[in-house]
Write a protein that holds these residues in place. Structure first.
Motif, short mmCIF file in Angstrom:
data_model
loop_
_atom_site.label_atom_id
_atom_site.label_comp_id
_atom_site.label_asym_id
_atom_site.label_seq_id
_atom_site.Cartn_x
_atom_site.Cartn_y
_atom_site.Cartn_z
N THR A 170 -17.40 -2.20 -1.85
CA THR A 170 -17.07 -2.81 -3.02
C THR A 170 -16.03 -1.92 -3.96
O THR A 170 -15.79 -2.48 -5.16
CB THR A 170 -18.27 -2.94 -3.79
OG1 THR A 170 -19.05 -1.68 -4.17
CG2 THR A 170 -19.43 -3.82 -3.19
N ARG A 174 -14.34 -3.43 -7.35
CA ARG A 174 -14.83 -2.88 -8.57
C ARG A 174 -13.71 -2.48 -9.38
O ARG A 174 -13.71 -2.66 -10.77
CB ARG A 174 -16.03 -2.18 -8.47
CG ARG A 174 -17.29 -2.64 -7.68
CD ARG A 174 -18.27 -1.74 -7.56
NE ARG A 174 -18.69 -1.05 -8.56
CZ ARG A 174 -19.64 -0.01 -8.65
NH1 ARG A 174 -20.26 0.52 -7.27
NH2 ARG A 174 -20.12 0.54 -9.72
N PRO A 202 -24.26 -6.72 -5.67
CA PRO A 202 -22.80 -6.58 -5.91
C PRO A 202 -22.33 -7.93 -6.66
O PRO A 202 -21.23 -7.94 -7.33
CB PRO A 202 -22.07 -6.65 -4.60
CG PRO A 202 -22.86 -6.09 -3.81
CD PRO A 202 -24.12 -6.63 -4.03
N CYS A 206 -18.92 -9.84 -9.92
CA CYS A 206 -18.47 -10.80 -9.52
C CYS A 206 -18.38 -12.05 -10.67
O CYS A 206 -19.26 -12.22 -11.52
CB CYS A 206 -19.01 -11.63 -8.25
SG CYS A 206 -18.77 -10.43 -6.88
#
Length: 386
Positions: A170, A174, A202, A206
């Motif tokens: 990620t 990010r 995660p 999003c």
């Protein structure tokens, strides 16, 4: 009525304009890309028209065959054909397959590969896909890339949206979110069978999540796609769950909309890449600010047009295909076809979306990648870090 269509190979219109559905909303301060994505690239060989998979020691003959870029190329090509300015960060080998895929994606599909890498002494991953009875079986040979592409992702051109695998590292996306990029996530089938809800953590980074119904229900411990989408909407602003012939369900917390769209009934030839076409359509509709139901209907139509062709990435529809479908429905409804009249009412928004002029055509998959006939357009790649 004059047909405005995308063309198959042999009737390509290279001088016709590419259609940009976001043209009216673009500003001088927009980033150069609409969508950035990354993932493994494959050279796909697809056999169609098989009655079943072969038994051990048995040889079956298929009625169709195609070759095309696969893997992450499915999503990148679908997005580019819908008019999104698309960037792809992936690793290419140094073999003939890689040469052809580079040319196809960059020159034919207009995908930005400036942050992609080509590796010396590294061969392309190969997948053989066998389509039968609406399903498929696959055999793949691949090796891990010699090095990580994450530094390339952070140096790629700026983008309005990024499409990511929820289980991937990620770090890079990010960082993109911090720069104002909308993150659209998907997730693959959990081969371990655990379906750990922690995999969904995660999602806090999003904007959207677009799993299929099996993935959504197992992660949310629900029995219906409608229940799953409501659970997911608690975790992400835009939750979309696709359920094949059962249609698609979505909740957009940012607009307060909730919608269901039935699937468009088709005779599927090859389902490869249909989910990528659906996801690309949702991204386009979201960037364009379309109502949620319109986004779902457009995505359902686009993916249904894709499965009528074989070849994964090169089965993705262009705007000419969409315009042809709409004008055919419109004509049938005018002729008194009641079913077409119902469909026309559901898709009436297309009247204002489809191009009114001839647009640049798209190519389909072929039984070979035709190096000889394309020799005049083939380029020697001497740089390894492009």
């Amino acid at each position: 009525m004059t047909a405005h269509h995308d063309h198959t190979d042999g009737d390509i219109c290279p001088t016709c304009p590419r259609w940009d559905p976001l043209a009216a909303t673009r500003g001088s301060d927009d980033p150069p890309l609409d969508l950035l994505t990354t993932g493994p690239l494959f050279f796909d060989i697809i056999f169609t028209g098989l009655p079943r998979l072969p038994e051990p020691g048995e040889e079956l003959h298929s009625s169709g065959m195609g070759s095309c870029p696969g893997g992450i190329a499915n999503l990148a090509t679908a997005a580019a054909r819908l008019g999104l300015r698309t960037g792809l960060v992936t690793g290419f080998g140094d073999d003939a397959y890689a040469d052809w895929m580079w040319d196809t994606l960059s020159e034919q599909e207009h995908i930005d590969l400036s942050a992609s890498l080509r590796f010396n002494n590294f061969h392309s991953a190969i997948t053989v896909s066998m389509a039968f009875r609406g399903d498929r079986g696959m055999v793949t040979h691949e090796h891990s890339l010699p090095e990580s592409l994450e530094p390339r992702l952070l140096d790629a051109p700026a983008t309005r949206a990024a499409a990511v695998d929820l289980k991937s590292d990620t770090g890079w996306w990010r960082r993109l979110k911090e720069r104002g990029t909308l993150i659209f996530a998907d997730v693959g089938f959990d081969e371990s069978g655990g379906w750990d809800p922690a995999d969904l953590l995660p999602l806090e980074h999003c904007h959207a999540f677009t799993p299929n119904a099996v993935e959504a229900m197992r992660y949310t411990r629900t029995d219906r796609a409608t229940d799953a989408v409501r659970k997911l909407a608690e975790k992400v602003p835009l939750a979309v769950v696709t359920d094949g012939v059962g249609g698609s369900f979505a909740i957009d917390q940012s607009t307060g909309e909730e919608a269901y769209c039935p699937a468009v009934a088709v005779d599927a030839i090859d389902p490869t890449g249909a989910g990528d076409v659906f996801a690309a359509s949702i991204i386009l509709g979201t960037l364009a600010g379309w109502p949620l139901e319109q986004r779902l209907r457009f995505a359902s139509l686009s993916s249904s047009l894709a499965v009528r062709q074989f070849g994964g990435s090169l089965a993705a529809p262009g705007w000419g295909d969409i315009a042809d479908w709409w004008r055919r429905v419109d004509s049938q409804a005018d002729a008194g076809d009641l079913r077409a009249d119902y469909v026309r009412r559901d898709y009436a928004f297309l009247a204002d979306l489809v191009p009114k002029h001839r647009v640049q055509g798209v190519r389909r998959a072929h039984g070979t990648f035709a190096m000889a006939s394309d020799a005049g357009h083939h380029h020697e790649h001497v740089r390894r870090d492009l």
